[in-house]
Write a protein that holds these residues in place. Structure first.
Motif, PDB file in Angstrom:
ATOM      1  N   ILE A   9       3.493  -3.966   4.466  1.00  0.00           N
ATOM      2  CA  ILE A   9       2.541  -5.018   4.076  1.00  0.00           C
ATOM      3  C   ILE A   9       1.665  -4.537   2.917  1.00  0.00           C
ATOM      4  N   ALA A  10       1.273  -3.274   2.947  1.00  0.00           N
ATOM      5  CA  ALA A  10       0.464  -2.704   1.867  1.00  0.00           C
ATOM      6  C   ALA A  10       1.279  -1.740   1.017  1.00  0.00           C
ATOM      7  N   LYS A  11       2.590  -2.004   0.875  1.00  0.00           N
ATOM      8  CA  LYS A  11       3.481  -1.072   0.191  1.00  0.00           C
ATOM      9  C   LYS A  11       3.091  -0.839  -1.260  1.00  0.00           C
ATOM     10  N   ALA A  12       2.703  -1.877  -1.974  1.00  0.00           N
ATOM     11  CA  ALA A  12       2.392  -1.715  -3.401  1.00  0.00           C
ATOM     12  C   ALA A  12       1.260  -0.720  -3.616  1.00  0.00           C
ATOM     13  N   SER A  13       0.190  -0.843  -2.845  1.00  0.00           N
ATOM     14  CA  SER A  13      -0.930   0.090  -2.996  1.00  0.00           C
ATOM     15  C   SER A  13      -0.576   1.467  -2.455  1.00  0.00           C
ATOM     16  N   ASN A  14       0.158   1.523  -1.338  1.00  0.00           N
ATOM     17  CA  ASN A  14       0.546   2.819  -0.782  1.00  0.00           C
ATOM     18  C   ASN A  14       1.446   3.593  -1.738  1.00  0.00           C
ATOM     19  N   ASP A  15       2.388   2.902  -2.379  1.00  0.00           N
ATOM     20  CA  ASP A  15       3.259   3.575  -3.349  1.00  0.00           C
ATOM     21  C   ASP A  15       2.461   4.085  -4.536  1.00  0.00           C
ATOM     22  N   LEU A  16       1.534   3.287  -5.012  1.00  0.00           N
ATOM     23  CA  LEU A  16       0.720   3.715  -6.146  1.00  0.00           C
ATOM     24  C   LEU A  16      -0.113   4.936  -5.800  1.00  0.00           C
ATOM     25  N   LEU A  17      -0.633   4.990  -4.575  1.00  0.00           N
ATOM     26  CA  LEU A  17      -1.504   6.088  -4.159  1.00  0.00           C
ATOM     27  C   LEU A  17      -0.748   7.336  -3.724  1.00  0.00           C
ATOM     28  N   ASN A  18       0.498   7.180  -3.301  1.00  0.00           N
ATOM     29  CA  ASN A  18       1.180   8.313  -2.671  1.00  0.00           C
ATOM     30  C   ASN A  18       2.457   8.766  -3.358  1.00  0.00           C
ATOM     31  N   LYS A  19       3.179   7.887  -4.023  1.00  0.00           N
ATOM     32  CA  LYS A  19       4.452   8.277  -4.622  1.00  0.00           C
ATOM     33  C   LYS A  19       4.264   8.928  -5.991  1.00  0.00           C
ATOM     34  N   ASP A  20       5.214   9.814  -6.318  1.00  0.00           N
ATOM     35  CA  ASP A  20       5.299  10.421  -7.657  1.00  0.00           C
ATOM     36  C   ASP A  20       4.144  11.362  -7.963  1.00  0.00           C
ATOM     37  N   PHE A  21       3.476  11.897  -6.947  1.00  0.00           N
ATOM     38  CA  PHE A  21       2.489  12.947  -7.172  1.00  0.00           C
ATOM     39  C   PHE A  21       3.149  14.266  -6.775  1.00  0.00           C
ATOM     40  N   VAL A 169      -3.358  -7.689   8.330  1.00  0.00           N
ATOM     41  CA  VAL A 169      -3.288  -8.961   7.627  1.00  0.00           C
ATOM     42  C   VAL A 169      -3.288  -8.673   6.135  1.00  0.00           C
ATOM     43  N   GLY A 170      -2.640  -9.534   5.374  1.00  0.00           N
ATOM     44  CA  GLY A 170      -2.576  -9.291   3.943  1.00  0.00           C
ATOM     45  C   GLY A 170      -2.286 -10.548   3.158  1.00  0.00           C
ATOM     46  N   PHE A 171      -2.411 -10.410   1.856  1.00  0.00           N
ATOM     47  CA  PHE A 171      -2.090 -11.498   0.934  1.00  0.00           C
ATOM     48  C   PHE A 171      -1.410 -10.878  -0.275  1.00  0.00           C
ATOM     49  N   THR A 172      -0.288 -11.471  -0.685  1.00  0.00           N
ATOM     50  CA  THR A 172       0.467 -10.884  -1.781  1.00  0.00           C
ATOM     51  C   THR A 172       0.897 -11.938  -2.784  1.00  0.00           C
ATOM     52  N   THR A 173       0.825 -11.573  -4.062  1.00  0.00           N
ATOM     53  CA  THR A 173       1.326 -12.384  -5.167  1.00  0.00           C
ATOM     54  C   THR A 173       2.069 -11.434  -6.106  1.00  0.00           C
ATOM     55  N   PRO A 174       2.791 -11.949  -7.100  1.00  0.00           N
ATOM     56  CA  PRO A 174       3.459 -11.044  -8.037  1.00  0.00           C
ATOM     57  C   PRO A 174       2.495 -10.139  -8.793  1.00  0.00           C
ATOM     58  N   ALA A 175       1.234 -10.533  -8.941  1.00  0.00           N
ATOM     59  CA  ALA A 175       0.278  -9.749  -9.728  1.00  0.00           C
ATOM     60  C   ALA A 175      -0.601  -8.838  -8.882  1.00  0.00           C
ATOM     61  N   TYR A 176      -0.891  -9.193  -7.652  1.00  0.00           N
ATOM     62  CA  TYR A 176      -1.777  -8.343  -6.849  1.00  0.00           C
ATOM     63  C   TYR A 176      -1.497  -8.546  -5.363  1.00  0.00           C
ATOM     64  N   THR A 177      -1.890  -7.539  -4.582  1.00  0.00           N
ATOM     65  CA  THR A 177      -1.789  -7.607  -3.124  1.00  0.00           C
ATOM     66  C   THR A 177      -3.064  -7.025  -2.523  1.00  0.00           C
ATOM     67  N   ALA A 178      -3.421  -7.512  -1.347  1.00  0.00           N
ATOM     68  CA  ALA A 178      -4.569  -6.987  -0.609  1.00  0.00           C
ATOM     69  C   ALA A 178      -4.208  -6.987   0.869  1.00  0.00           C
ATOM     70  N   ALA A 179      -4.691  -5.983   1.602  1.00  0.00           N
ATOM     71  CA  ALA A 179      -4.363  -5.881   3.024  1.00  0.00           C
ATOM     72  C   ALA A 179      -5.493  -5.186   3.769  1.00  0.00           C
ATOM     73  N   ILE A 180      -5.667  -5.578   5.020  1.00  0.00           N
ATOM     74  CA  ILE A 180      -6.601  -4.919   5.933  1.00  0.00           C
ATOM     75  C   ILE A 180      -5.824  -4.556   7.189  1.00  0.00           C
ATOM     76  N   ALA A 181      -5.864  -3.268   7.561  1.00  0.00           N
ATOM     77  CA  ALA A 181      -5.096  -2.783   8.705  1.00  0.00           C
ATOM     78  C   ALA A 181      -6.023  -2.134   9.721  1.00  0.00           C
ATOM     79  N   SER A 192      -6.909  -2.068   1.530  1.00  0.00           N
ATOM     80  CA  SER A 192      -6.224  -1.633   0.315  1.00  0.00           C
ATOM     81  C   SER A 192      -6.050  -2.786  -0.652  1.00  0.00           C
ATOM     82  N   TYR A 193      -5.999  -2.428  -1.941  1.00  0.00           N
ATOM     83  CA  TYR A 193      -5.857  -3.441  -2.989  1.00  0.00           C
ATOM     84  C   TYR A 193      -4.989  -2.879  -4.099  1.00  0.00           C
ATOM     85  N   TYR A 194      -4.107  -3.723  -4.632  1.00  0.00           N
ATOM     86  CA  TYR A 194      -3.235  -3.337  -5.738  1.00  0.00           C
ATOM     87  C   TYR A 194      -3.241  -4.457  -6.774  1.00  0.00           C
TER      88      TYR A 194
END
Length: 283
Positions: A9-21, A169-181, A192-194
């Motif tokens: 659900i919060a994959k976009a923000s999690n990938d940005l924060l955790n992948k490729d470091f 719960v979350g909300f996603t669009t092609p430009a941004y996503t937001a989630a509360i877990a 989280s927010y992306y």
């Protein structure tokens, strides 16, 4: 947009924060190749900053037209894992996985059954550890016009008790996503927010609060900049003053280099900083 599974659900923000470091390991190596008979091979190796090494050899066979996938993995800890997947055969959107493990040194065995069911506005999963407990973990997500709501629960058959539960719960669009877990029996909360600013820039943040440990809120912010079609850079900073940098470049078709470093800005005079590199070869 397709409804993601509960963990994504919060994959976009999690990938940005955790992948490729790449500083998380001293060095990482990955080799991928594909044979003409639908078999894909992958060799991975990793060296930690404590000089420990680990690696794995994976072979994956896909039977086209049947939905059958067979994956076998052998690790440097002498663990043998076999995964059998059957997708879209019994029903459209339904996938079953059988995962079997064996440790020759101790003769320990493991057997798991995973079920996935995906429809336009629903994504459900069930994970069963058949030899431990047995225990089951079930999650489900429903979605409508970008709004997402999901829940998960763990159940121990022998104890006849729910062992853990979470909700998101979350909300996603092609430009941004937001989630509360709310995880760990609704005791740890994360927001989280992306935002995909444009074709070159991405930004995101995540705030976490553990209600059992105090009032402090953990915060991470990250950004990714696409330098050109073959390279990008990332930066991440958290509330403890630790900054991480990463650079990824496609050196030539099939060869990717990743470089990373982290610095504790509150302890610049101490040996707390980390540097790492990653090499990926695809053929």
């Amino acid at each position: 947009m397709a409804v993601p599974n509960f963990a994504d659900i919060a994959k976009a923000s999690n990938d940005l924060l955790n992948k490729d470091f790449y500083h998380l390991s001293a060095s990482t190596f990955e080799l991928k190749s594909n044979a003409p008979n639908n078999v894909a091979f992958k060799v991975t190796g990793k060296t930690s900053h404590e000089k420990a090494t680990a690696g794995a050899l994976e072979g994956k066979y896909v039977e086209k037209g049947t939905g059958l996938t067979l994956t076998q993995t052998w690790t440097t800890t002498n663990a043998l894992d076999t995964k059998v997947e059957l997708a879209d055969t019994l029903a459209k959107g339904f996938k079953a996985e059988g995962i079997f493990s064996f440790l020759p040194a101790t003769h320990a065995t493991g057997a798991k059954l995973n079920l996935h069911f995906k429809q336009p506005n629903f994504h459900g999963r069930a994970f069963f550890d058949l030899l431990k407990g047995p225990v089951a973990n079930i999650d489900a997500v429903v979605g409508h016009e970008g709004f997402l709501a999901g829940a998960s629960a763990g159940y121990d058959v022998n104890k006849a008790a729910v062992t853990n539960y979470s909700a998101t719960v979350g909300f996603t669009t092609p430009a941004y996503t937001a989630a509360i877990a709310a995880t760990e029996n609704l005791s740890v909360f994360a927001a989280s927010y992306y935002h995909k600013v444009n074709s070159q820039v991405e930004a995101g943040a995540k705030a976490t609060w553990n209600s059992k440990t105090g009032n402090n809120v953990g915060l991470e912010v990250a950004s990714k900049y696409r330098i050109d079609p073959v390279s990008f850079a990332k930066v991440k900073v958290n509330d403890r003053g630790v900054a991480a940098l990463a650079y990824n470049v496609l050196l030539r078709p099939g060869v990717t280099l990743g470089l990373g470093a982290s610095f504790d800005t509150q302890k610049l005079d101490q040996a707390t900083h980390k540097i790492g590199a990653s090499f990926t070869f695809e053929g």
